[in-house]
Design an enzyme around this catalytic site. Structure first.
Site, PDB file in Angstrom:
ATOM      1  N   HIS A   1       0.997  -1.226  -0.094  1.00 33.48           N
ATOM      2  CA  HIS A   1       0.030   0.063  -0.027  1.00 33.48           C
ATOM      3  C   HIS A   1       1.108   1.344   0.163  1.00 33.48           C
ATOM      4  CE1 HIS A   1      -2.616  -2.972   2.177  1.00 33.48           C
ATOM      5  NE2 HIS A   1      -3.187  -2.487   1.226  1.00 33.48           N
TER       6      HIS A   1
ATOM      7  N   CYS B   1       3.630  -1.230  -3.988  1.00 31.17           N
ATOM      8  CA  CYS B   1       3.272  -1.468  -5.620  1.00 31.17           C
ATOM      9  C   CYS B   1       3.836  -0.341  -6.318  1.00 31.17           C
ATOM     10  CB  CYS B   1       1.752  -1.847  -5.503  1.00 31.17           C
ATOM     11  SG  CYS B   1       1.036  -1.848  -7.143  1.00 31.17           S
TER      12      CYS B   1
ATOM     13  N   HIS C   1      -7.216   4.535   5.416  1.00 34.97           N
ATOM     14  CA  HIS C   1      -6.570   3.337   4.786  1.00 34.97           C
ATOM     15  C   HIS C   1      -4.899   3.775   4.488  1.00 34.97           C
ATOM     16  CE1 HIS C   1      -5.403   0.700   1.401  1.00 34.97           C
ATOM     17  NE2 HIS C   1      -6.411   0.145   1.763  1.00 34.97           N
TER      18      HIS C   1
ATOM     19  N   GLU D   1      -2.867   3.548   2.223  1.00 40.18           N
ATOM     20  CA  GLU D   1      -2.618   3.979   1.047  1.00 40.18           C
ATOM     21  C   GLU D   1      -2.940   5.619   1.076  1.00 40.18           C
ATOM     22  OE1 GLU D   1      -3.811   2.316  -2.649  1.00 40.18           O
ATOM     23  OE2 GLU D   1      -3.723   4.187  -3.560  1.00 40.18           O
TER      24      GLU D   1
ATOM     25  N   SER E   1      -7.034  -9.098  -2.549  1.00 42.10           N
ATOM     26  CA  SER E   1      -5.961  -9.926  -1.577  1.00 42.10           C
ATOM     27  C   SER E   1      -6.557 -11.316  -1.128  1.00 42.10           C
ATOM     28  CB  SER E   1      -5.932  -8.870  -0.268  1.00 42.10           C
ATOM     29  OG  SER E   1      -7.333  -8.783   0.214  1.00 42.10           O
TER      30      SER E   1
HETATM   31  S1  SF4 Z   1      -4.829  -2.954  -5.822  1.00 36.84           S
HETATM   32 FE1  SF4 Z   1      -2.908  -4.100  -6.283  1.00 36.84          FE
HETATM   33  S2  SF4 Z   1      -2.304  -3.538  -8.360  1.00 36.84           S
HETATM   34 FE2  SF4 Z   1      -3.776  -2.020  -7.374  1.00 36.84          FE
HETATM   35  S3  SF4 Z   1      -2.481  -0.598  -6.664  1.00 36.84           S
HETATM   36 FE3  SF4 Z   1      -3.143  -2.071  -5.203  1.00 36.84          FE
HETATM   37  S4  SF4 Z   1      -1.299  -3.339  -4.916  1.00 36.84           S
HETATM   38 FE4  SF4 Z   1      -1.120  -2.046  -6.780  1.00 36.84          FE
END
Ligand code: SF4
Length: 302
Positions: free
Chosen positions: A72, A97, A125, A127, A285
């Site tokens: 993330h 990623c 989250h 991210e 996931s």
């Molecule tokens: S969902 Fe998967 S491919 Fe998309 S940004 Fe997140 S880790 Fe990367």
């Protein structure tokens, strides 16, 4: 009864890579992972059996420990804290990623070009927290759903912002993002225009960029296609998995009876009574083995 399984379901490329990195690293000795590598309890338990230690607090990672960072993405402060523990270079395995890194780079470029960046994402989250680090940290404006449009416009007006860019967490709903932009434009005289992800044209004052990743889009569009044919939908994913919850929402939005499960053991015979078509999909996931067990489980209970 027919079981229709989504073509794009389960692990995305980013999750696969993160697991691979953690497993390879653990072959050489004790390995720490900061945060949930993926939002899936089964995957986490399997990795723990391979000697990987998961910690929620950075303070729990000992100095010099080999550490993996999750897919993330992390705010810069995480790297600073790890460096203070002498965790850097070969000791730091960054599994962020590349598609999340792309969003980080996008917001940095937007910010450097004078834009105030607003995120469409979930406030808690990892991210969004990681992306927000490059903007205004905890003060970054985050719209969690399309109904936050009026708050976003108030934020722009109250702060007299002259250049604003909206981006999205990679795992948000494609339709939700469209609705948010439409709602904002309805109140804000259609001022927001889309610019491409390569940010070639940053002359416009109010822009939005499509930063939802392709694996997320594929899972959402497959879910939509299947839900249109199904009488009942089974969505498999971790309880905390943002992208899995979006698949549940998408299916329910289409009026289909939908069940969100983590494992085959949760299936109930009555869900399938008088049903002709069952749709099965899974968040990014969810391992293939769980998807296969669920498909097999449906066959057994029907
Ligand atoms: S969902 Fe998967 S491919 Fe998309 S940004 Fe997140 S880790 Fe990367």
């Amino acid at each position: 009864m027919e079981i229709i399984t989504a073509k794009h379901a389960g692990f995305c490329s980013g999750v696969k890579k993160a697991i691979e990195i953690a497993e390879d690293t653990a072959k050489n000795g004790k390995t720490y992972v900061y945060g949930q590598l993926v939002h899936n309890e089964r995957v986490i338990k399997d990795l723990e059996k391979k000697g990987i230690v998961f910690v929620e607090n950075i303070e729990d990672i000992p100095d010099n420990a080999v550490t993996v960072l999750r897919a993330h993405g992390e705010p810069g402060v995480t790297y600073e804290k790890l460096e203070q523990k002498n965790i850097l270079g070969d000791k730091l395995k960054d599994a962020t990623c590349p598609l999340v890194k792309l969003v980080h780079n996008t917001v940095i470029k937007l910010k450097n070009n004078g834009y105030e960046v607003i995120i469409f994402g979930k406030k808690n989250h990892p991210e969004s927290i990681g992306i927000g680090y490059h903007i205004k940290g905890k003060d970054t404006f985050i719209a969690e759903n399309p109904d936050d449009a009026s708050n976003a416009v108030d934020y722009i007006n109250n702060n007299n912002l002259k250049k604003v860019a909206i981006i999205s967490q990679t795992t948000m709903s494609v339709n939700g993002y469209k609705k948010l932009i439409n709602n904002i434009n309805n109140i804000f005289n259609n001022k927001f225009e889309q610019i491409s992800l390569n940010l070639k044209d940053m002359s416009k004052p109010f822009v939005f960029v499509d930063t939802i990743c392709n694996p997320t889009k594929q899972r959402q569009s497959d879910t939509e296609q299947i839900a249109k044919k199904a009488d009942v939908m089974i969505v498999i994913g971790g309880k905390n998995s943002s992208n899995s919850k979006e698949l549940v929402a998408k299916s329910k939005e289409l009026g289909v009876e939908t069940y969100f499960i983590q494992a085959a053991g949760q299936l109930k015979k009555e869900w399938f009574e008088n049903k002709e078509n069952v749709g099965v999909t899974a968040g990014a996931s969810t391992p293939d083995i769980t998807i296969n067990e669920v498909v097999e489980g449906i066959r057994q209970v029907t």
